[in-house]
Enzyme design. Structure first.
Site, PDB file in Angstrom:
ATOM      1  N   HIS A 102     -20.267 -18.624  22.366  1.00 46.68           N
ATOM      2  CA  HIS A 102     -21.151 -18.234  21.269  1.00 46.68           C
ATOM      3  C   HIS A 102     -22.401 -19.067  21.374  1.00 46.68           C
ATOM      4  O   HIS A 102     -22.324 -20.247  21.703  1.00 46.68           O
ATOM      5  CB  HIS A 102     -20.455 -18.480  19.919  1.00 46.68           C
ATOM      6  CG  HIS A 102     -21.129 -17.821  18.773  1.00 46.68           C
ATOM      7  ND1 HIS A 102     -22.262 -18.326  18.188  1.00 46.68           N
ATOM      8  CD2 HIS A 102     -20.834 -16.672  18.104  1.00 46.68           C
ATOM      9  CE1 HIS A 102     -22.639 -17.521  17.213  1.00 46.68           C
ATOM     10  NE2 HIS A 102     -21.791 -16.505  17.137  1.00 46.68           N
TER      11      HIS A 102
ATOM     12  N   ASP B  87     -14.828 -12.016  17.728  1.00 48.24           N
ATOM     13  CA  ASP B  87     -14.406 -10.753  18.332  1.00 48.24           C
ATOM     14  C   ASP B  87     -13.072 -10.864  19.077  1.00 48.24           C
ATOM     15  O   ASP B  87     -12.343  -9.880  19.193  1.00 48.24           O
ATOM     16  CB  ASP B  87     -15.490 -10.222  19.281  1.00 48.24           C
ATOM     17  CG  ASP B  87     -16.616  -9.526  18.523  1.00 48.24           C
ATOM     18  OD1 ASP B  87     -16.421  -9.206  17.345  1.00 48.24           O
ATOM     19  OD2 ASP B  87     -17.686  -9.306  19.123  1.00 48.24           O
TER      20      ASP B  87
HETATM   21  C1  LIG Z   1     -19.322 -11.650  16.811  1.00 53.34           C
HETATM   22  C2  LIG Z   1     -20.212 -11.800  18.031  1.00 53.34           C
HETATM   23  O1  LIG Z   1     -21.122 -11.029  18.259  1.00 53.34           O
HETATM   24  S1  LIG Z   1     -19.907 -13.160  18.952  1.00 53.34           S
HETATM   25  C3  LIG Z   1     -20.496 -12.782  20.579  1.00 53.34           C
HETATM   26  C4  LIG Z   1     -19.614 -11.771  21.257  1.00 53.34           C
HETATM   27  N1  LIG Z   1     -19.942 -11.691  22.670  1.00 53.34           N
HETATM   28  C5  LIG Z   1     -19.053 -12.038  23.646  1.00 53.34           C
HETATM   29  O2  LIG Z   1     -17.919 -12.397  23.401  1.00 53.34           O
HETATM   30  C6  LIG Z   1     -19.547 -11.883  25.053  1.00 53.34           C
HETATM   31  C7  LIG Z   1     -19.097 -13.038  25.937  1.00 53.34           C
HETATM   32  N2  LIG Z   1     -19.846 -14.218  25.627  1.00 53.34           N
HETATM   33  C8  LIG Z   1     -21.088 -14.408  26.178  1.00 53.34           C
HETATM   34  O3  LIG Z   1     -21.569 -13.632  27.005  1.00 53.34           O
HETATM   35  C9  LIG Z   1     -21.884 -15.625  25.720  1.00 53.34           C
HETATM   36  O4  LIG Z   1     -21.029 -16.684  25.351  1.00 53.34           O
HETATM   37  C10 LIG Z   1     -22.853 -15.306  24.575  1.00 53.34           C
HETATM   38  C11 LIG Z   1     -23.763 -14.141  24.969  1.00 53.34           C
HETATM   39  C12 LIG Z   1     -22.094 -14.900  23.316  1.00 53.34           C
HETATM   40  C13 LIG Z   1     -23.695 -16.538  24.253  1.00 53.34           C
HETATM   41  O5  LIG Z   1     -24.441 -16.752  25.361  1.00 53.34           O
HETATM   42  P1  LIG Z   1     -25.604 -17.834  25.562  1.00 53.34           P
HETATM   43  O6  LIG Z   1     -25.731 -18.731  24.429  1.00 53.34           O
HETATM   44  O7  LIG Z   1     -26.817 -17.083  25.953  1.00 53.34           O
HETATM   45  O8  LIG Z   1     -25.038 -18.651  26.750  1.00 53.34           O
HETATM   46  P2  LIG Z   1     -25.236 -18.329  28.274  1.00 53.34           P
HETATM   47  O9  LIG Z   1     -25.064 -16.875  28.550  1.00 53.34           O
HETATM   48  O10 LIG Z   1     -26.514 -18.954  28.690  1.00 53.34           O
HETATM   49  O11 LIG Z   1     -23.996 -19.123  28.875  1.00 53.34           O
HETATM   50  C14 LIG Z   1     -23.960 -20.528  29.076  1.00 53.34           C
HETATM   51  C15 LIG Z   1     -22.942 -20.845  30.153  1.00 53.34           C
HETATM   52  O12 LIG Z   1     -21.633 -20.539  29.684  1.00 53.34           O
HETATM   53  C16 LIG Z   1     -21.040 -19.502  30.496  1.00 53.34           C
HETATM   54  N3  LIG Z   1     -20.388 -18.556  29.574  1.00 53.34           N
HETATM   55  C17 LIG Z   1     -20.740 -18.299  28.306  1.00 53.34           C
HETATM   56  N4  LIG Z   1     -19.910 -17.402  27.777  1.00 53.34           N
HETATM   57  C18 LIG Z   1     -19.034 -17.090  28.762  1.00 53.34           C
HETATM   58  C19 LIG Z   1     -17.938 -16.210  28.811  1.00 53.34           C
HETATM   59  N5  LIG Z   1     -17.597 -15.462  27.750  1.00 53.34           N
HETATM   60  N6  LIG Z   1     -17.249 -16.115  29.955  1.00 53.34           N
HETATM   61  C20 LIG Z   1     -17.588 -16.873  31.031  1.00 53.34           C
HETATM   62  N7  LIG Z   1     -18.618 -17.736  31.036  1.00 53.34           N
HETATM   63  C21 LIG Z   1     -19.334 -17.832  29.910  1.00 53.34           C
HETATM   64  C22 LIG Z   1     -22.206 -18.828  31.198  1.00 53.34           C
HETATM   65  O13 LIG Z   1     -21.810 -18.236  32.403  1.00 53.34           O
HETATM   66  C23 LIG Z   1     -23.126 -19.996  31.422  1.00 53.34           C
HETATM   67  O14 LIG Z   1     -22.661 -20.753  32.494  1.00 53.34           O
HETATM   68  P3  LIG Z   1     -23.677 -21.410  33.548  1.00 53.34           P
HETATM   69  O15 LIG Z   1     -24.503 -22.369  32.739  1.00 53.34           O
HETATM   70  O16 LIG Z   1     -22.764 -22.050  34.533  1.00 53.34           O
HETATM   71  O17 LIG Z   1     -24.466 -20.265  34.080  1.00 53.34           O
HETATM   72  O1  LIG Z   2     -24.143 -15.123  15.399  1.00 51.17           O
HETATM   73  C1  LIG Z   2     -24.195 -14.482  16.454  1.00 51.17           C
HETATM   74  O2  LIG Z   2     -25.014 -14.718  17.371  1.00 51.17           O
HETATM   75  C2  LIG Z   2     -23.228 -13.385  16.713  1.00 51.17           C
HETATM   76  C3  LIG Z   2     -22.140 -13.357  15.719  1.00 51.17           C
HETATM   77  O3  LIG Z   2     -21.215 -14.133  15.784  1.00 51.17           O
HETATM   78  C4  LIG Z   2     -22.246 -12.451  14.610  1.00 51.17           C
HETATM   79  O4  LIG Z   2     -23.216 -11.706  14.526  1.00 51.17           O
HETATM   80  O5  LIG Z   2     -21.341 -12.447  13.762  1.00 51.17           O
END
Ligand SMILES: CC(=O)SCCNC(=O)CCNC(=O)[C@H](O)C(C)(C)COP(=O)(O)OP(=O)(O)OC[C@H]1O[C@@H](n2cnc3c(N)ncnc32)[C@H](O)[C@@H]1OP(=O)(O)O
Ligand SMILES: O=C([O-])CC(=O)C(=O)O
Length: 370
Positions: free
Chosen positions: A261, A313
């Site tokens: 997150h 999620d």
């Molecule tokens: C209720 C919601 O909407 S919550 C969000 C739901 N989304 C997900 O579950 C999708 C999976 N999660 C992700 O893609 C990310 O954690 C996000 C998009 C939620 C947050 O991403 P950001 O803050 O932009 O972090 P970013 O994408 O830069 O990741 C940072 C590092 O952690 C790693 N990382 C982050 N999340 C994950 C993951 N779910 N699986 C594997 N690696 C991950 C990235 O690969 C990156 O590694 P690196 O620095 O070696 O390249």
């Molecule tokens: O806060 C965020 O970036 C995503 C999330 O967890 C939500 O919308 O509930």
């Protein structure tokens, strides 16, 4: 213009002042109008939260009943509204169908250009009243099934679940679904809320702001992750199967949906902890402890291997599943729950508006001539 450092993805950038909500990461608290969201979700119900966000206080019994009867009066959709869905291709994603429905509501609002707080509140509550009907029945229509009429004898959230499944929920199912709506209701400045505020800042209307927010929420890095989580759990099938699948994904450097997150990252999302408890209760009642064990094992693997924790999620997906909700509706329900928060943000934006219009750090060529 003074040189500024670009923050990719606006990470950590303060976009606005708000008195709606705040993620206090240090104290692991999601603050909603001064209250801890998790405590609210444990002790109150979704309509209390609606009252809190729109009236500024938690309601007494009378206040809650009054908001419920106001919503019930607005459950119905405009005549012939479902013809719209019946004309869409059958393959239309439920999020896209819902987006079409919310967008279409704009044309039926004679006060569309009134952006006062009172008018926006009325519009937000209308959307909240109609969204169970739009989510459930756009889906049923696209499936070729008959729409399910609202049952006004049921409380708001029980009726929403009933319209999806066509079956009156048990007490535990109703309580769990209400809690699910609460934990999804508001979360400070995620991409979808930012989108809604950016749109509202042009003095565009609340339907447009919400339509844009739906498009944002559909993405698998945001709301779309809950559906992806369930597909992964079903593919894993057993504790051993999920273990193999997750290791394979990690080897292939794939993102594991439902983990990580932007704001919590190295801490577990408090909402995920609550949904984990809710999942346990449902799993015990339904004799599906295997699903709970599988999720817990997945959580351990990703923590041990990547140092990442589940977000909401991850644990919401199997809860939806045990509530018999079709997978394509997981993200639309997330949005439906978020309508209350988004409405509050649009009201706040319009109340104290300044157009969002940032600048760029240009890295392209200069001095070329045609
Ligand atoms: C209720 C919601 O909407 S919550 C969000 C739901 N989304 C997900 O579950 C999708 C999976 N999660 C992700 O893609 C990310 O954690 C996000 C998009 C939620 C947050 O991403 P950001 O803050 O932009 O972090 P970013 O994408 O830069 O990741 C940072 C590092 O952690 C790693 N990382 C982050 N999340 C994950 C993951 N779910 N699986 C594997 N690696 C991950 C990235 O690969 C990156 O590694 P690196 O620095 O070696 O390249
Ligand atoms: O806060 C965020 O970036 C995503 C999330 O967890 C939500 O919308 O509930």
């Amino acid at each position: 213009m003074a040189e500024q450092k670009v923050k990719a993805g606006l990470d950590g950038v303060i976009a606005t002042e708000t008195d709606i909500s705040f993620l206090d990461v240090e104290n692991e608290e999601i603050v909603i109008k001064g209250y801890d969201l998790i405590e609210l979700a444990e002790k109150k119900n979704y309509l209390d939260l609606v009252h809190l966000l729109y009236e500024g206080s938690l309601p007494d019994q009378q206040g809650r009943l009054s908001i419920e009867s106001d919503l019930k009066r607005e459950y119905a959709l405009p005549e012939h509204f479902f013809e719209l869905f019946s004309k869409l291709p059958k393959e239309t994603h439920a999020m896209d169908a819902m987006r079409t429905g919310i967008s279409a509501l704009a044309g039926y609002d004679p006060n569309i250009d009134d952006r006062s707080a009172a008018a926006n509140k009325e519009k937000a509550l209308k959307v909240l009243a109609k969204i169970p009907n739009i989510v459930a029945n756009s889906y049923h229509t696209l499936q070729g099934d008959q729409p399910v009429a609202a049952n006004p004898d049921l409380p708001y959230s029980s009726n929403f679940l009933y319209m999806i499944t066509g079956k009156e929920p048990s007490n535990l199912e109703a309580e769990t679904f209400d809690q699910l709506l609460m934990v999804y209701s508001e979360h400070e400045m995620p991409n979808s809320t930012f989108t809604a505020r950016v749109i509202a800042s042009t003095n565009s209307d609340i339907y447009g702001a919400m339509t844009g927010a739906i498009a944002s929420l559909k993405g698998p890095l945001h709301g779309g992750a809950n559906e992806a989580v369930m597909h992964m759990l079903l593919e894993g099938e057993t504790v051993e199967g999920l273990t193999t699948l997750m290791h394979e994904k990690l080897r292939n450097k794939e993102r594991i949906m439902g983990f990580g997150h932007r704001v919590y990252m190295k801490k577990m999302d408090p909402r995920a902890m609550l949904m984990k408890k809710a999942l346990h209760k449902l799993a015990v009642e339904q004799g599906r402890e295997d699903l709970y064990e599988m999720c817990e094992r997945g959580e351990d693997i990703i923590r041990e291997e990547k140092g990442l924790y589940p977000n909401l999620d991850y644990y919401a997906a199997p809860v939806y599943y045990l509530l018999n909700i079709p997978i394509p509706l997981y993200t639309p329900i997330f949005f439906a729950a978020r309508v209350v928060g988004l409405g509050a943000h649009v009201i706040e934006q319009h109340d104290n508006n300044r157009l969002y219009r940032p600048r760029v750090h240009y890295t392209g060529p200069r001095g070329l001539h045609p």
